[in-house]
Scaffold this active site. Sequence first.
Site, PDB file in Angstrom:
ATOM      1  N   GLY A 214      -5.928   0.712  18.523  1.00  0.00           N
ATOM      2  CA  GLY A 214      -4.965   0.357  17.478  1.00  0.00           C
ATOM      3  C   GLY A 214      -4.502   1.591  16.725  1.00  0.00           C
ATOM      4  O   GLY A 214      -5.220   2.602  16.640  1.00  0.00           O
TER       5      GLY A 214
ATOM      6  N   GLU B  36      -6.360  13.656  -2.236  1.00  0.00           N
ATOM      7  CA  GLU B  36      -6.005  14.266  -0.939  1.00  0.00           C
ATOM      8  C   GLU B  36      -6.028  13.227   0.176  1.00  0.00           C
ATOM      9  O   GLU B  36      -5.196  13.240   1.078  1.00  0.00           O
ATOM     10  CB  GLU B  36      -7.049  15.333  -0.591  1.00  0.00           C
ATOM     11  CG  GLU B  36      -6.589  16.741  -0.830  1.00  0.00           C
ATOM     12  CD  GLU B  36      -7.672  17.733  -0.480  1.00  0.00           C
ATOM     13  OE1 GLU B  36      -8.115  17.735   0.681  1.00  0.00           O
ATOM     14  OE2 GLU B  36      -8.079  18.482  -1.391  1.00  0.00           O
TER      15      GLU B  36
ATOM     16  N   LYS C  24       0.817  -1.223   0.000  1.00  0.00           N
ATOM     17  CA  LYS C  24       0.000   0.000   0.000  1.00  0.00           C
ATOM     18  C   LYS C  24       0.851   1.274   0.000  1.00  0.00           C
ATOM     19  O   LYS C  24       0.505   2.258  -0.654  1.00  0.00           O
ATOM     20  CB  LYS C  24      -0.951   0.016   1.202  1.00  0.00           C
ATOM     21  CG  LYS C  24      -2.110  -0.957   1.069  1.00  0.00           C
ATOM     22  CD  LYS C  24      -3.076  -0.830   2.230  1.00  0.00           C
ATOM     23  CE  LYS C  24      -4.259  -1.765   2.061  1.00  0.00           C
ATOM     24  NZ  LYS C  24      -5.276  -1.587   3.102  1.00  0.00           N
TER      25      LYS C  24
ATOM     26  N   ASP D  48     -10.389   2.746   2.060  1.00  0.00           N
ATOM     27  CA  ASP D  48     -10.689   2.037   3.317  1.00  0.00           C
ATOM     28  C   ASP D  48     -11.600   2.874   4.231  1.00  0.00           C
ATOM     29  O   ASP D  48     -12.533   2.346   4.845  1.00  0.00           O
ATOM     30  CB  ASP D  48      -9.395   1.696   4.068  1.00  0.00           C
ATOM     31  CG  ASP D  48      -8.722   0.445   3.518  1.00  0.00           C
ATOM     32  OD1 ASP D  48      -9.399  -0.368   2.863  1.00  0.00           O
ATOM     33  OD2 ASP D  48      -7.501   0.284   3.743  1.00  0.00           O
TER      34      ASP D  48
END
Length: 290
Positions: free
Chosen positions: A140, A87, A75, A111
């Site tokens: 997380g 952006e 990624k 995502d």
Amino acid sequence: MRDSRETLTTNAFVTGYPIKHSRSPVIHGYWLKTMGIAGSYRAHAVEPENFAEFMRLLRNGESGYIGGNVTIPHKESAYRFSDCKTEIAEELGAANTLWLEDGKIHATNTDGEGFLANLDDQAAGWDNTARAGKAAVVLGAGGAARAVIQALRNRGFSEIRVVNRTLVRAEEMRHRFGERVTAHPMEALQEVMRDAGLFVNTTSLGMDGEPAPAIDFGRLVHGAVVTDIVYVPLITPILAQAQTQGRRVVDGLGMLLHQAVPGFEKWFGKRPVVDATLRKLVIDDMETHG
Ligand code: NAP
């Protein structure tokens, strides 16, 4: 030789390493079939040392792909090797969706959009707590957490409390996304729940036979939603605890399904719909292939 116009307009990929567990071919294959589109979507394993070459072939049209999805561990490289970034991708420094336009590789990250769409779909009104000025808690601070934190900030949460085992990674989220993000150690988990309207788990805690920490969701506001972006199993140990405590819960599978929508629309020209049949197809695939 294949017709270059056909190959440039109808073939898409998902790449990662390894890639064989990806559910994306099932998702896009379902849409291609049900929408009657003559295209393909293939899993393409690319070792990290070959990723730059993969991007070069994509850019100059030699790969025959119009674009595709990128997953772990590519990624960040996909973001770096792209020519034009949205952006959203700029701020995340990572891309999961690529497409060719005018000989350039464009990159975005869907995502966060998938995360929000899943909650909108499964728990309408979940963001009323954001409008009421309530905080969100994110457990997380890894790659996926970045997209979640960005999405929650953009949706209007006044404070996003990031709790992480490695505090410095939570602090990095504050530097990246601004002062509405606060960083906390694991020991503060119960305390930061106070008056929050949303709890999101983005860690693998409780998976793979590890014990899940006992979490008391009692301090969240009335009507708060608890969600987990991990979707194997669908009801994770954290969601199971929240359910037992009477909280509204949303599993993470819908995030995976919804994050696929913008890419499909870019490559194949039609916006697909996430429906119950697709969800069942992916659940069946997970049960069959693990
Ligand atoms: P990552 O970058 O490796 O981050 C992992 C996070 O989990 C870090 O915050 C890490 O804390 C924490 N963690 C791991 N083991 C832990 C433990 N034993 N105790 C406490 N904290 C622990 O991974 P990622 O890319 O963000 O992915 C995380 C999960 O999200 C994966 O299971 C992935 O499949 C899922 N995911 C789902 C979707 C979806 O569409 N639903 C999308 C993307 C990812 P430290 O910083 O302290 O190491």
